[in-house]
Write an enzyme that holds these catalytic residues in place. Structure first.
Site, PDB file in Angstrom:
ATOM      1  N   LYS A 199       0.870  -1.174   0.000  1.00 27.12           N
ATOM      2  CA  LYS A 199       0.000   0.000   0.000  1.00 27.12           C
ATOM      3  C   LYS A 199       0.905   1.222   0.000  1.00 27.12           C
ATOM      4  O   LYS A 199       1.569   1.526   0.995  1.00 27.12           O
ATOM      5  CB  LYS A 199      -0.916   0.000   1.222  1.00 27.12           C
ATOM      6  CG  LYS A 199      -1.876   1.180   1.269  1.00 27.12           C
ATOM      7  CD  LYS A 199      -2.779   1.076   2.496  1.00 27.12           C
ATOM      8  CE  LYS A 199      -3.761   2.227   2.571  1.00 27.12           C
ATOM      9  NZ  LYS A 199      -4.660   2.111   3.748  1.00 27.12           N
ATOM     10  N   ARG A 209     -10.769   9.479   1.306  1.00 29.04           N
ATOM     11  CA  ARG A 209     -10.774  10.101   2.634  1.00 29.04           C
ATOM     12  C   ARG A 209     -11.913  11.104   2.766  1.00 29.04           C
ATOM     13  O   ARG A 209     -12.438  11.298   3.866  1.00 29.04           O
ATOM     14  CB  ARG A 209      -9.412  10.742   2.905  1.00 29.04           C
ATOM     15  CG  ARG A 209      -8.313   9.698   3.050  1.00 29.04           C
ATOM     16  CD  ARG A 209      -6.918  10.287   3.052  1.00 29.04           C
ATOM     17  NE  ARG A 209      -5.909   9.235   3.128  1.00 29.04           N
ATOM     18  CZ  ARG A 209      -4.629   9.402   2.845  1.00 29.04           C
ATOM     19  NH1 ARG A 209      -4.189  10.605   2.485  1.00 29.04           N
ATOM     20  NH2 ARG A 209      -3.777   8.392   2.925  1.00 29.04           N
ATOM     21  N   LYS A 221       1.699   9.631   7.088  1.00 26.03           N
ATOM     22  CA  LYS A 221       1.442   8.223   6.757  1.00 26.03           C
ATOM     23  C   LYS A 221       2.625   7.570   6.050  1.00 26.03           C
ATOM     24  O   LYS A 221       2.666   6.344   5.916  1.00 26.03           O
ATOM     25  CB  LYS A 221       0.175   8.096   5.911  1.00 26.03           C
ATOM     26  CG  LYS A 221      -1.098   8.407   6.679  1.00 26.03           C
ATOM     27  CD  LYS A 221      -2.322   7.762   6.045  1.00 26.03           C
ATOM     28  CE  LYS A 221      -3.556   7.962   6.924  1.00 26.03           C
ATOM     29  NZ  LYS A 221      -4.686   7.112   6.511  1.00 26.03           N
ATOM     30  N   GLU A 237       7.436  -7.274   0.889  1.00 27.30           N
ATOM     31  CA  GLU A 237       6.198  -7.279   1.670  1.00 27.30           C
ATOM     32  C   GLU A 237       5.282  -8.428   1.230  1.00 27.30           C
ATOM     33  O   GLU A 237       4.649  -9.083   2.069  1.00 27.30           O
ATOM     34  CB  GLU A 237       5.480  -5.937   1.520  1.00 27.30           C
ATOM     35  CG  GLU A 237       6.167  -4.758   2.181  1.00 27.30           C
ATOM     36  CD  GLU A 237       5.960  -4.727   3.691  1.00 27.30           C
ATOM     37  OE1 GLU A 237       5.333  -5.666   4.239  1.00 27.30           O
ATOM     38  OE2 GLU A 237       6.412  -3.760   4.323  1.00 27.30           O
ATOM     39  N   LYS A 252      -1.775  -1.531  -4.143  1.00 25.54           N
ATOM     40  CA  LYS A 252      -2.638  -0.343  -4.097  1.00 25.54           C
ATOM     41  C   LYS A 252      -1.762   0.909  -4.093  1.00 25.54           C
ATOM     42  O   LYS A 252      -0.862   1.011  -3.255  1.00 25.54           O
ATOM     43  CB  LYS A 252      -3.506  -0.397  -2.835  1.00 25.54           C
ATOM     44  CG  LYS A 252      -4.396   0.820  -2.625  1.00 25.54           C
ATOM     45  CD  LYS A 252      -5.129   0.739  -1.289  1.00 25.54           C
ATOM     46  CE  LYS A 252      -6.005   1.982  -1.096  1.00 25.54           C
ATOM     47  NZ  LYS A 252      -6.680   1.980   0.221  1.00 25.54           N
ATOM     48  N   TYR A 317     -14.386   1.128  -8.128  1.00 24.94           N
ATOM     49  CA  TYR A 317     -15.643   1.843  -7.901  1.00 24.94           C
ATOM     50  C   TYR A 317     -16.531   1.821  -9.137  1.00 24.94           C
ATOM     51  O   TYR A 317     -17.734   2.091  -9.036  1.00 24.94           O
ATOM     52  CB  TYR A 317     -15.344   3.287  -7.479  1.00 24.94           C
ATOM     53  CG  TYR A 317     -14.557   3.361  -6.201  1.00 24.94           C
ATOM     54  CD1 TYR A 317     -15.187   3.215  -4.968  1.00 24.94           C
ATOM     55  CD2 TYR A 317     -13.170   3.519  -6.216  1.00 24.94           C
ATOM     56  CE1 TYR A 317     -14.463   3.238  -3.793  1.00 24.94           C
ATOM     57  CE2 TYR A 317     -12.437   3.543  -5.045  1.00 24.94           C
ATOM     58  CZ  TYR A 317     -13.090   3.402  -3.834  1.00 24.94           C
ATOM     59  OH  TYR A 317     -12.367   3.411  -2.666  1.00 24.94           O
TER      60      TYR A 317
END
Length: 333
Positions: A199, A209, A221, A237, A252, A317
């Protein structure tokens, strides 16, 4: 007319729709798609998100009607995100562990009404914390181990509610192992883990957000999300999450990171899910609303590129529209 003495004419394979379709290397099908849903407390709610045209916040009654429609045209999987009122947020995100919060009730009701659907629950604290961070934020730092323990509790709760797959999106070290061990101890050995393995600390998350009112209030972040410049770190990862017990890994964002998707597919034996994030979606929608490009064409091409790069499934989406186009055999490619 004098013909050139060409032995190879690749255009012969492009001269008709039938031939192009027959030899197509990458195809979209309904089972490729996962629909992200924003759930909100209340009834009769269908609120369009201004920065995400065509995307809505839903209450449980209205989403049930929409799911009924979409299941008839091929919807197979959803991932749930909660919209939490400010008065229910605190420093520690305690409401995330409440069995009657909107995401827990959403898992229960959707699985009861649509048992055939794969229900994925996002495991995160940022919708529930006043800081807007993906973990417990203390002294200008997100605490890793303390946050991981909380994620184990939340994942177990979601498994108890009926989630088919839990998806930790926090990027804390060791969270996959802890969640797997905690769920196994509680008997949820068949609940899968879709880990947000890579991510990135992207500028493309802004509309998401907005949807959750979860913009970080302070801090950075980038302390825990990945540097967009790195790809070997993403593969590390993915391998770590596979070793810790993940059943699927995620990259992502998707469209700006096609190279990472391709390399992840080569480095892991697990399915690779890609998330076409809010900023990717909203850029296409903004351009299409201005008449600068075709919504149908740009969405279809963007998803095809993600799948061509190696994604096993895609969170998008645009899923409701793409399902409609697939049902009518109306994809523009």
């Amino acid at each position: 007319m004098t013909r050139l003495p060409l032995l190879k004419r690749p255009r012969r394979n492009r001269k008709s729709a039938a031939i192009r379709s027959m030899i197509r290397e990458t195809n979209m099908v309904s089972s490729d798609l996962i629909w992200p849903i924003f759930l909100k407390e209340g009834s009769g709610i269908r609120e369009e998100i201004p920065s995400m045209p065509g995307v809505y916040r839903w209450s449980l009654d209205t989403i049930s009607r929409e799911l009924e429609r979409l299941c008839l045209i091929g919807l197979k999987a959803v991932i749930l995100f909660p919209v939490i009122e400010d008065q229910k947020k605190d420093q520690f995100g305690a409401y995330a562990s409440h069995p009657y919060n909107i995401v827990c009730r959403g898992i229960q009701e959707i699985k009861k009404s649509f048992p055939q659907l794969c229900v994925i629950s996002d495991i995160a604290l940022d919708p529930f914390t006043t800081s807007g961070h993906d973990g417990i934020f203390y002294n200008n730092e997100v605490l890793n181990d303390e946050s991981v323990r909380v994620y184990g509790d939340i994942a177990t709760l979601h498994a108890e509610m009926g989630a088919d797959i839990v998806a930790p999106s926090d990027m804390m070290d060791g969270r996959v192992r802890h969640i797997r061990e905690k769920m196994d101890q509680m008997g949820f050995v068949n609940t899968g883990i879709l880990s947000y393995s890579a991510k990135y600390a992207s500028y493309l998350y802004g509309p998401f957000r907005d949807a959750l009112s979860s913009h970080p209030q302070s801090g950075d972040k980038r302390q825990y999300q990945m540097d967009p410049a790195n790809v070997r770190e993403a593969l590390l990862e993915c391998r770590l999450d596979e070793e810790e017990g993940a059943d699927m890994v995620m990259i992502k964002p998707a469209g700006f990171y096609l190279d990472v998707i391709m390399k992840a597919q080569e480095c892991t034996h697990l399915p690779v899910v890609a998330y076409q994030v809010s900023g990717e979606y909203s850029m296409i929608m903004a351009a299409s609303l201005h008449g600068w490009l075709s919504k149908e064409g740009a969405i279809s091409e963007s998803l095809l590129a993600i799948k061509r790069a190696g994604a096993t499934a895609i969170i998008s989406y645009a899923t409701p529209w793409v399902l409609e186009w697939l049902a009518r055999d109306a994809l523009p490619f």
